[in-house]
Write a protein that holds these residues in place. Structure first.
Motif, PDB file in Angstrom:
ATOM      1  N   HIS A  61       0.897  -1.109   0.075  1.00 31.23           N
ATOM      2  CA  HIS A  61       0.369   0.036   0.042  1.00 31.23           C
ATOM      3  C   HIS A  61       0.792   1.653  -0.116  1.00 31.23           C
ATOM      4  O   HIS A  61       0.219   2.539   0.075  1.00 31.23           O
ATOM      5  N   GLY A  62       2.124   1.310  -0.320  1.00 31.32           N
ATOM      6  CA  GLY A  62       3.268   1.958  -0.093  1.00 31.32           C
ATOM      7  C   GLY A  62       3.716   2.722   0.275  1.00 31.32           C
ATOM      8  O   GLY A  62       3.880   4.063   0.647  1.00 31.32           O
ATOM      9  N   PHE A  63       4.067   2.133   1.735  1.00 25.87           N
ATOM     10  CA  PHE A  63       4.147   2.511   3.021  1.00 25.87           C
ATOM     11  C   PHE A  63       5.658   1.373   3.570  1.00 25.87           C
ATOM     12  O   PHE A  63       5.645   0.689   3.149  1.00 25.87           O
ATOM     13  N   ASP A  64       6.941   2.767   3.874  1.00 27.67           N
ATOM     14  CA  ASP A  64       7.817   2.179   4.095  1.00 27.67           C
ATOM     15  C   ASP A  64       7.184   1.227   5.559  1.00 27.67           C
ATOM     16  O   ASP A  64       6.322   1.420   6.652  1.00 27.67           O
ATOM     17  N   ALA A  65       8.163   0.177   5.732  1.00 31.40           N
ATOM     18  CA  ALA A  65       8.007  -1.110   6.378  1.00 31.40           C
ATOM     19  C   ALA A  65       9.457  -1.725   7.198  1.00 31.40           C
ATOM     20  O   ALA A  65      10.644  -2.150   6.091  1.00 31.40           O
ATOM     21  N   ALA A  66       9.494  -1.552   9.233  1.00 31.25           N
ATOM     22  CA  ALA A  66      10.617  -2.152   8.962  1.00 31.25           C
ATOM     23  C   ALA A  66      10.935  -3.351   9.683  1.00 31.25           C
ATOM     24  O   ALA A  66       9.699  -3.705  10.336  1.00 31.25           O
ATOM     25  N   LEU A  67      11.183  -4.176   9.632  1.00 31.64           N
ATOM     26  CA  LEU A  67      11.356  -5.337  10.661  1.00 31.64           C
ATOM     27  C   LEU A  67      11.761  -5.508  11.330  1.00 31.64           C
ATOM     28  O   LEU A  67      13.047  -5.157  11.188  1.00 31.64           O
ATOM     29  N   THR A  68      11.378  -5.809  12.466  1.00 28.26           N
ATOM     30  CA  THR A  68      11.797  -5.891  13.513  1.00 28.26           C
ATOM     31  C   THR A  68      11.271  -7.672  14.853  1.00 28.26           C
ATOM     32  O   THR A  68      11.048  -7.890  14.342  1.00 28.26           O
ATOM     33  N   ARG A  69      12.599  -7.221  15.860  1.00 29.51           N
ATOM     34  CA  ARG A  69      12.280  -8.264  16.966  1.00 29.51           C
ATOM     35  C   ARG A  69      11.076  -8.394  17.354  1.00 29.51           C
ATOM     36  O   ARG A  69      10.699  -7.589  17.486  1.00 29.51           O
ATOM     37  N   ALA A  70      10.936 -10.145  17.557  1.00 27.37           N
ATOM     38  CA  ALA A  70       9.341 -10.225  17.626  1.00 27.37           C
ATOM     39  C   ALA A  70       9.471 -10.233  19.306  1.00 27.37           C
ATOM     40  O   ALA A  70       8.342 -10.303  20.157  1.00 27.37           O
ATOM     41  N   ASP A  71      10.972 -10.275  19.907  1.00 25.59           N
ATOM     42  CA  ASP A  71      10.622 -10.491  21.430  1.00 25.59           C
ATOM     43  C   ASP A  71      10.911  -9.137  21.950  1.00 25.59           C
ATOM     44  O   ASP A  71      11.099  -8.713  23.746  1.00 25.59           O
ATOM     45  N   HIS A  72      10.477  -7.566  21.826  1.00 22.60           N
ATOM     46  CA  HIS A  72       9.877  -6.597  22.554  1.00 22.60           C
ATOM     47  C   HIS A  72       9.025  -6.754  23.380  1.00 22.60           C
ATOM     48  O   HIS A  72       8.001  -7.239  23.126  1.00 22.60           O
ATOM     49  N   ALA A  73       9.296  -5.653  24.846  1.00 20.32           N
ATOM     50  CA  ALA A  73       8.719  -6.100  25.806  1.00 20.32           C
ATOM     51  C   ALA A  73       7.476  -5.499  25.440  1.00 20.32           C
ATOM     52  O   ALA A  73       6.118  -4.937  25.530  1.00 20.32           O
ATOM     53  N   THR A  74       7.812  -3.494  25.297  1.00 24.21           N
ATOM     54  CA  THR A  74       6.876  -2.545  25.147  1.00 24.21           C
ATOM     55  C   THR A  74       6.693  -2.477  22.809  1.00 24.21           C
ATOM     56  O   THR A  74       8.044  -2.439  22.590  1.00 24.21           O
ATOM     57  N   GLY A  75       5.702  -1.361  22.737  1.00 22.35           N
ATOM     58  CA  GLY A  75       6.002  -0.686  21.520  1.00 22.35           C
ATOM     59  C   GLY A  75       7.122   0.369  21.760  1.00 22.35           C
ATOM     60  O   GLY A  75       7.690   0.404  21.142  1.00 22.35           O
ATOM     61  N   THR A  76       7.899   1.045  22.775  1.00 24.20           N
ATOM     62  CA  THR A  76       8.390   1.503  22.901  1.00 24.20           C
ATOM     63  C   THR A  76      10.301   1.501  22.404  1.00 24.20           C
ATOM     64  O   THR A  76      10.583   1.500  22.027  1.00 24.20           O
ATOM     65  N   ASP A  77       9.947  -0.297  22.711  1.00 26.40           N
ATOM     66  CA  ASP A  77      11.179  -0.792  22.191  1.00 26.40           C
ATOM     67  C   ASP A  77      11.419  -1.101  21.068  1.00 26.40           C
ATOM     68  O   ASP A  77      12.472  -1.294  20.836  1.00 26.40           O
ATOM     69  N   ARG A  78      10.279  -1.647  20.267  1.00 26.65           N
ATOM     70  CA  ARG A  78      10.509  -1.472  19.140  1.00 26.65           C
ATOM     71  C   ARG A  78      10.397  -0.221  18.779  1.00 26.65           C
ATOM     72  O   ARG A  78      11.638   0.205  17.228  1.00 26.65           O
ATOM     73  N   LEU A  79      10.237   1.205  18.824  1.00 25.62           N
ATOM     74  CA  LEU A  79      10.505   2.133  18.129  1.00 25.62           C
ATOM     75  C   LEU A  79      11.789   2.874  18.555  1.00 25.62           C
ATOM     76  O   LEU A  79      12.940   2.725  17.565  1.00 25.62           O
ATOM     77  N   ALA A  80      12.699   1.561  19.487  1.00 25.14           N
ATOM     78  CA  ALA A  80      14.001   2.188  20.212  1.00 25.14           C
ATOM     79  C   ALA A  80      14.651   1.181  18.912  1.00 25.14           C
ATOM     80  O   ALA A  80      15.361   1.734  18.499  1.00 25.14           O
TER      81      ALA A  80
END
Length: 254
Positions: A61-80
């Motif tokens: 759908h034309g958006f950038d996407a970053a693949l991250t680890r699956a073990d993040h405890a919080t959304g903030t960890d994923r942003l980090a």
């Protein structure tokens, strides 16, 4: 003002399995959310996910996407992790837009980013709205925040704060007149410098017992600026009932 919007979207969801990819008027929920974020002043919108299927939907759908680890405890960890992947400078402002907010107001995204840009001593900015009924005040699923005179967060809690001692002395649940009670809205703007150190910060007892990750910042001495909105934003999608409500709203728009 320049900022980026990142939309964390994890595959696991207990109440709505596969929630980010659930259809809303022909598009996945996370894409509908990204479309709203793209209407803000964000210089870039990125969907951050642990699921290749969500990444593929974003790209389709034309958006950038970053693949991250699956073990993040919080959304903030994923942003980090995204901040590290992208190599953003310390002063980059990153707005966390929850992936289940397809009705989020782009103006509110702009406002929280601007608040952080104007407050160089704050590591985070977030939003709140006045509480107008006792049901919300006493609901442990509705997070409350109290602020100081500079509109900095003093504390976040699931408990009814501030506590109106005299009005509640009889044990009845009521909203005291003019009580400055605020319902926290889970929209955050971060400085990338804070995101880079967040995963290494120790989890304190307040975060442990309240199960609120924003308390980690307060417990470690970081300031959170709070924007008070005039009214509550449109609710996100947590249940099947929420999903049907949002689907009906989009159907009526078409």
């Amino acid at each position: 003002m320049s900022f980026v919007a990142v939309i964390p979207a994890r595959a696991a969801s207990t109440r709505l399995p596969g929630k980010p990819l659930l259809d809303i008027a022909g598009k996945p929920m996370v894409v509908r959310t990204a479309e709203q974020a793209a209407r803000s002043q964000a210089a870039r919108v990125i969907i951050a996910t642990d699921d290749p299927a969500i990444q593929a939907a974003a790209l389709a759908h034309g958006f950038d996407a970053a693949l991250t680890r699956a073990d993040h405890a919080t959304g903030t960890d994923r942003l980090a992790e995204v901040a590290q992947q992208m190599g953003w400078s310390d002063d980059t402002i990153v707005v966390n837009v929850q992936g289940d907010e397809p009705l989020i107001d782009p103006a509110q995204i702009n406002a929280v980013a601007q608040l952080l840009a104007q407050d160089p001593d704050a590591a985070i900015a977030t939003c709140a709205a006045p509480i107008g009924n006792a049901q919300t005040l006493f609901n442990p699923n509705a997070v409350k925040v109290v602020c100081d005179a500079r509109q900095r967060a003093l504390y976040f809690s699931r408990a009814p704060i501030p506590w109106a001692r005299d009005e509640l002395a009889d044990g009845q649940q009521r909203l005291a007149p003019k009580l400055p009670a605020l319902h926290h809205i889970g929209l955050y703007a971060y400085r990338a410098s804070f995101l880079k150190i967040f995963p290494a910060l120790p989890v304190g007892p307040l975060e442990h017992f309240e199960s609120l990750e924003q308390l980690r910042a307060l417990e470690n001495g970081y300031a959170i600026a709070v924007l008070t909105a005039r009214e509550h934003p449109a609710a996100g999608v947590d249940t099947q009932e929420d999903l049907e409500r949002v689907r009906n709203i989009f159907a009526n728009r078409l």
